[in-house]
Structures are given as structure tokens and as C-alpha cells.
Design an enzyme around this catalytic site. Structure first.
Site, PDB file in Angstrom:
ATOM      1  N   GLY A 211       0.789  -1.223   0.000  1.00 59.35           N
ATOM      2  CA  GLY A 211       0.000   0.000   0.000  1.00 59.35           C
ATOM      3  C   GLY A 211       0.818   1.268   0.000  1.00 59.35           C
ATOM      4  O   GLY A 211       0.357   2.305   0.490  1.00 59.35           O
ATOM      5  N   THR A 213       1.825   3.161  -2.662  1.00 59.75           N
ATOM      6  CA  THR A 213       1.215   4.143  -3.563  1.00 59.75           C
ATOM      7  C   THR A 213      -0.100   4.660  -3.000  1.00 59.75           C
ATOM      8  O   THR A 213      -0.395   5.858  -3.071  1.00 59.75           O
ATOM      9  CB  THR A 213       0.996   3.512  -4.948  1.00 59.75           C
ATOM     10  OG1 THR A 213       2.235   3.003  -5.437  1.00 59.75           O
ATOM     11  CG2 THR A 213       0.452   4.527  -5.924  1.00 59.75           C
ATOM     12  N   GLU A 429      -1.232 -36.897   3.440  1.00 57.85           N
ATOM     13  CA  GLU A 429      -1.777 -35.737   4.135  1.00 57.85           C
ATOM     14  C   GLU A 429      -2.250 -36.108   5.535  1.00 57.85           C
ATOM     15  O   GLU A 429      -2.145 -35.291   6.458  1.00 57.85           O
ATOM     16  CB  GLU A 429      -2.935 -35.132   3.324  1.00 57.85           C
ATOM     17  CG  GLU A 429      -2.575 -34.714   1.912  1.00 57.85           C
ATOM     18  CD  GLU A 429      -1.387 -33.777   1.862  1.00 57.85           C
ATOM     19  OE1 GLU A 429      -1.190 -33.010   2.827  1.00 57.85           O
ATOM     20  OE2 GLU A 429      -0.643 -33.816   0.870  1.00 57.85           O
TER      21      GLU A 429
END
Length: 647
Positions: A211, A213, A429
Site C-alpha cells: 500500500g 502508492t 496428508e
């Protein structure tokens, strides 16, 4: 409603030059036709024969400066003809004898200027076309040849969308640090009365998307002053001196609008360290930087002009650019923490119709390390996904799917897995999830899935309850064990010879963590609290290039042995947990094969012996009587997953 659109300059010039071309063509045609007499060409001998035969009705004789006679006329059947008689021909008497009506006139000689104009028309036409092309090429370079060195800075007004500090969230410290600049622009006398001077410039440093700019535009919006914006690459050209000229012109334009803000984005494109390149250093970029240094702090002070620059590469900037008097303040714009992410979610979700189940804090917990731009993209993806599904409100389910898409990539719907591959992925997994649940220092699990996304066939995602800025040794040992849990599960269930290449990313992650523990963080008892590795030079693809200090071969061997010991320790710890809880591993893998995705609470329930009921839209967890669910301990962060086979 019809709107008056401005005429395209290129189209307007094209029409003008087309009109000039048509006029020239008409002039050439009319001038050429006036010089040529009408009638069919006839030889002089044919003309004499027709006269003798009485076939000529009337003629008109015009003499030329050379003495020849141009004869035009009509035959008995009213056909026009034309011929040229030699200057000594005695044709007039014969024509009279044959009863031909004869008219004699002297041909007027054309003006020399008309002849010259007629001859030069093709050259004038080519010169005009070349001038038109060159003029358009010069216009494309910001104002033509005389404006080649003009500044390309654009002035933003409220018509472009006014931004204030209310639109900036998650970077409160940086915003407060720049509030003083806003107060100076509003009331300069408040500071000058006490002899204070406003900083000449502020350098915003931070990762892409944090952020910088947006923060600069908010300063201009709060102060209500003109805001000029330009990129660092707009100064640099192949012609030496153009960049310096553009810098001078930019400050000259800014002086006319002072007090104002000049924002230079990606200043590292022009402000790199001088003398770092090849050659003698007298190049265009260095001359541009020298001019920028003089304009910011030279003999001619530019009062009322505040320079705000942004970069994510402060390490490559020239020291003269960073000294006080030029960029007095260096404001770090960090990645937002959990509270900042929650505020950023609130800002972006104001424009989205939300379902009652959307919780900004839960989303903030599940997005550690995301920048403001990433969060804006996530909210947009969720809105697009809800629109594709025909929803009127964006629910939490769309945010979860959008988060998976942003973090892990698009789902592989076209990927066809064999039952054996799907089973191995489920156990892989499940091994990650089982070890993570039983490790006390591990983060709580958010969910586990075997749906292929991005470059992984499955994923176990953790959700820390808060952001961590330092990690303890027990947490690192727990991460090593949980990362190796997938490979250990394959070894225990399928045997040593059936271990797949799906753990390649896990091995890479474990090795990287163990190397950092030994060489950077001093967590090896054998080597002691010494740093054996340091960042060198510039970053590449987000990673710092590192190199080892000068060390003996014995020390290098000890480092490799310690890295191996830590990774083997994680493998041993995972083997102990999985071998002791094989029944829980089977239950988790079976649930993943059936449901494909399990939440953290569902994983705890399955490990505790409970059952899952998904008959309703919202999954319900039904624990079995007497079951015990392991408690979540201190959270941190981490992701484990199975890579595609052959990765």
C-alpha cells in the site's frame, strides 16, 4: 445521452493532409488537361491525304515558339483530330483551296513559374508526406522534438478518485508517521514559527502490494494539494541528457503548483548506486540521478515541494539519495498483522454484499503474510465466484474457496488420479495432520484436503491464532516432525520400496529450516551460537543470495552433519507418533478418501474416535462418548503438502 468526445489529433491531421493531397491531384489534372488540345492524334502525312481528299471540314492552326504549327480540327464526319506541321510547311494555301475553314492563332507560352510548380509537385508531395510522418512520431514522444525532454509526470485531481486515510488500513504506524507532512501542507506556519522545517522527502519502503502508492495518494487527499505522480523508469532514455532534462522540467512544473507532492514510484529504477554498472559511469541513468540530487537539495531550494518515493529495493539506492536533506524520513510499510488484515478485509468488504456467516477475523487468521493487494484480490475472487454460482450474497464458503485458489492455485479438475495414487495422497496428508495434532508446539490445523491445486496433490493448512515474530526451538522441532510426517506415513503403510516422490517439497522445507537453525540462528549445541551464513548482494526471486564464511573443511562437514541430525530427528519423531497411532492414521486417511476435505475440528473429532455427519449444509461433528480430543497448543504457522509425482 450524447457526449462530446474530443477529436483524435491523429485523425484530424490525417484528414487535413488527405485534403491537401486531393487538391494537389486536382491541380495537376486540371493543369495537364489545359495544356493538351483535344482530339485524336494524327500524323502529318495522314492529315495531308485527308486534305487532298476533301475530308477536312475545319482547322485551327496555332504556332509554337519553335516555329512548328499545331493543327487541330474536325473531319467531314465531325471527328476531332490533332497533328503537328513542320515550320516550313505551306499547308495554309492548300487548305484554302480545298474550302477548309482555317483559323490561325499563336499559342501562348506558359509562365516559367507555372512550369516550375508543375515539375516540382511530385517532390512537394513526397516532402509533405515525410513531414507528416515525422511530426506524428515527434508528437508521440511527449510534445515533439522540442518537448522530448519534458516531464512525464501526471497530475492527479479529485476527478481521478480522492483517497484519504480512511481508505488505508492495516499500516497505522506508517500512517501516523506521515501525518506530520499532512499537517505541514495544511498549515506551514505552525512549524515555521518555531524554526522547524518540514522533511524534504519521505521514502516508503515495503514489500510489493503493502500500500505504498495508496498511502502517498492518501497524503495528497488529506492535505488537499496537487499530487504529481511519475515512475522512475520514465526518466531513463537511451539519449544522454533527456532524463536530467525531465527532472528539471518536473520540478519547474511542481514549483508552479507549490505546495504540492511529487510521488516517484519505483525510484530504484533511477536511483541505483552510482558506479555499480559497467563502463565509465558517465551514462544517462547517473546523470539523471545527479540532477535529481541537485534538485532535491542544491543551491536552489525547492520550497513547498515534498518528494515521496516508493521502493521495495532500498539496498540498491545510492547513499547520497538517502541522506538527510533529501529523504529525511524512511517509513517502513510492513505486511499487515492479524489486526491489520482484519481492518483491510473490512475496508474491501464494504463494497460486497456479505452473508451473515462471514467473519473477518477468521479470514485474517487464515491469511498470514498476505499484503493489502493480496487481500483485495481475495475479496474480488470471492465476489466473482459467488456471481458465477448465481448467489445474491457472498458467503464464507466462497471466501474459503477464493483463499485456496489464491494460496494454492486453481483446482486441477482435469487431473485423473488412479485409486492407488489417491490413496497414497490421502495417507500422506493424514500423516502431516496426525503429527501436527500430537505435537504440542504445532499450530492448530485449519483443514486438510486431497483436492489437487496448483503444484500440489494435497495440502494441510494451519491457522495460527496470532502472528508470530519469533519462533522457539520446540516449535521448530515440531515443524520438522510434522513436515516429515507425510513421508513417514508412506513408509509405514506402503513400505520402504513404495515411497513416492510426493514428499519432495517437504524435504526441501525441512532442509531449509534445519540449515537456518544451524547456520543463522545458532541452535546447534555442537557448533554453538555462531553465524556461518549471511546475506550477500541483491535479492533474486525474493530470496537473498547467501554464502558461507571462510571456514575449514572440518567445520563444513560438521554443519552438514548437524543439518542431517536435525532432519533425521524430525523423521524419527514423526515415526514414533505415527507408529503409535496407526489406527488414527487409517481413520484420517479413510475420511479424506471419502470427503476429500476435512476441517480442523473434524480432524480432532476423528482422532478422538468421533464420527462426522455432513447430511446438512453445515457439517456437524458428533463426538463419541468417552472420546478425548488432543488440545491445541501454542499456534504459529506452517503448511505441509504432497507434490505431484515426479516433482
Amino acid at each position: 445521452m450524447n457526449e462530446n468526445k474530443p477529436t483524435n489529433p491523429w485523425t484530424k491531421s490525417l484528414f487535413i493532409w488527405m485534403g491537401i493531397l486531393l487538391v494537389l491531384v486536382f491541380f495537376v489534372q486540371s493543369f495537364g488537361s489545359s495544356r493538351e488540345a483535344p482530339g485524336a492524334a494524327m500524323t502529318y502525312s495522314q492529315f495531308v491525304a485527308k486534305v487532298n481528299e476533301g475530308d477536312v471540314k475545319s482547322v485551327s492552326i496555332a504556332t509554337t515558339p519553335s516555329g512548328n504549327a499545331v493543327i487541330t480540327g474536325k473531319t467531314a464526319d465531325d471527328k476531332s483530330f490533332k497533328t503537328v506541321a513542320p515550320f516550313d510547311a505551306k499547308i495554309s494555301d492548300r487548305l484554302v483551296d480545298k474550302g477548309v475553314a482555317v483559323q490561325v492563332k499563336a499559342e501562348e507560352q506558359s509562365s516559367i513559374w507555372v512550369i516550375l510548380l508543375y515539375q516540382s509537385l511530385p517532390f512537394l508531395l513526397m516532402i509533405g508526406i515525410a513531414f507528416f510522418i515525422m511530426r506524428q512520431m515527434q508528437k508521440s514522444s511527449t510534445g515533439g522534438a522540442m518537448g522530448f525532454g519534458k516531464s512525464r509526470a501526471k497530475m492527479l485531481t479529485e476527478k481521478s478518485g480522492k483517497v484519504t486515510f480512511a481508505d488505508v488500513a492495516g499500516i497505522d504506524e506508517a500512517r501516523e508517521e506521515l501525518q506530520e507532512i499532512v499537517e505541514f501542507l495544511r498549515d506551514p506556519g505552525k512549524f515555521s514559527r518555531l524554526g522547524g522545517k518540514i522533511p524534504r522527502g519521505a521514502l516508503l519502503v515495503g514489500a510489493p502490494g503493502t500500500g505504498k502508492t495508496l498511502l502517498a495518494r492518501a497524503i495528497a487527499g488529506e492535505a488537499g494539494v496537487p499530487f504529481f505522480t511519475i515512475s522512475g523508469s520514465d526518466f531513463v532514455e537511451m539519449f544522454v541528457g533527456v532524463g536530467a532534462s525531465r527532472v528539471r522540467d518536473m520540478f519547474a512544473e511542481a514549483k508552479k503548483s507549490a505546495p504540492c507532492i511529487v510521488f516517484i514510484d519505483e525510484i530504484d529504477a533511477v536511483g541505483r548506486h552510482r558506479g555499480a554498472g559497467l563502463g565509465n559511469g558517465n551514462d544517462e541513468r547517473e546523470q539523471t540521478l545527479n540532477q535529481l540530487l541537485v534538485e532535491m537539495d542544491g543551491f536552489d531550494a525547492n520550497e513547498g515541494i515534498i518528494i515521496i518515493a516508493a521502493t521495495n529495493r532500498p539496498d540498491v539506492l545510492d547513499p547520497a539519495l538517502l541522506r538527510p536533506g533529501r529523504f529525511d524520513r524512511r517509513v517502513t510499510v510492513p505486511l499487515p498483522d492479524i489486526e491489520g488484515r482484519m481492518k483491510i478485509f473490512d475496508v474491501h468488504m464494504k463494497k460486497v454484499p456479505l452473508a451473515p456467516d462471514v467473519d473477518a477475523r477468521t479470514l485474517a487468521r487464515g491469511t498470514p503474510g498476505m499484503s493489502g493487494a493480496d487481500i483485495a484480490n481475495l475479496v474480488n475472487e470471492a465476489a466473482l465466484m459467488a456471481a458465477r454460482l448465481g448467489k445474491r450474497l457472498v458467503a464464507m464458503a466462497q471466501f474459503e474457496l477464493a483463499k485456496d485458489r489464491v494460496i494454492m492455485g486453481t483446482e486441477w479438475k482435469s487431473l485423473v488420479m488412479t485409486p492407488e495414487e489417491k490413496k497414497m495422497t490421502a495417507y500422506h496428508e493424514a500423516g502431516h495432520a496426525l503429527v501436527r495434532v500430537h505435537e504440542k508446539a504445532s499450530d492448530p490445523i485449519h483443514k486438510a484436503t486431497i483436492i489437487p491445486r496448483g503444484g500440489a496433490l494435497g495440502m494441510v493448512v494451519s491457522m495460527p491464532e496470532r502472528d508470530n515474530y519469533s519462533y522457539h526451538r520446540d516449535k521448530m522441532y515440531a515443524d520438522l516432525a510434522s513436515v516429515m510426517g507425510g513421508r513417514v506415513a508412506e513408509e509405514v503403510i506402503f513400505g520402504h520400496d513404495k515411497v513416492s516422490s510426493g514428499a519432495s517439497s517437504d524435504i526441501q522445507q525441512a532442509t531449509k529450516l534445519a540449515r537456518a537453525m544451524v547456520m543463522q540462528w545458532g541452535m546447534s549445541d555442537k557448533l554453538g551460537p555462531l553465524q556461518y551464513e549471511e546475506a550477500q548482494g541483491e535479492t533474486f526471486l525474493g530470496y537473498s543470495q547467501t554464502q558461507r564464511h571462510n571456514m575449514s573443511n572440518e567445520t563444513a562437514l560438521m554443519i552438514d552433519a548437524e543439518i542431517r541430525r536435525l532432519v533425521d530427528g524430525g523423521h524419527t519423531r514423526a515415526t514414533e507418533i505415527i507408529s503409535t497411532n496407526v489406527d488414527q492414521l487409517h481413520a484420517l486417511a479413510g475420511a479424506l478418501l471419502e470427503l476429500e476435505t476435512l476441517t480442523g475440528e473434524e480432524i480432532k473429532t476423528i482422532i478422538g474416535g468421533g464420527k462426522i455427519d455432513r447430511s446438512a449444509d453445515i457439517p456437524k461433528v458428533l463426538p463419541t462418548a468417552g472420546s478425548s480430543i488432543p488440545k491445541s497448543r501454542k499456534p504459529s504457522g506452517g503448511i505441509g503438502g504432497a507434490a505431484p509425482a515426479g516433482a
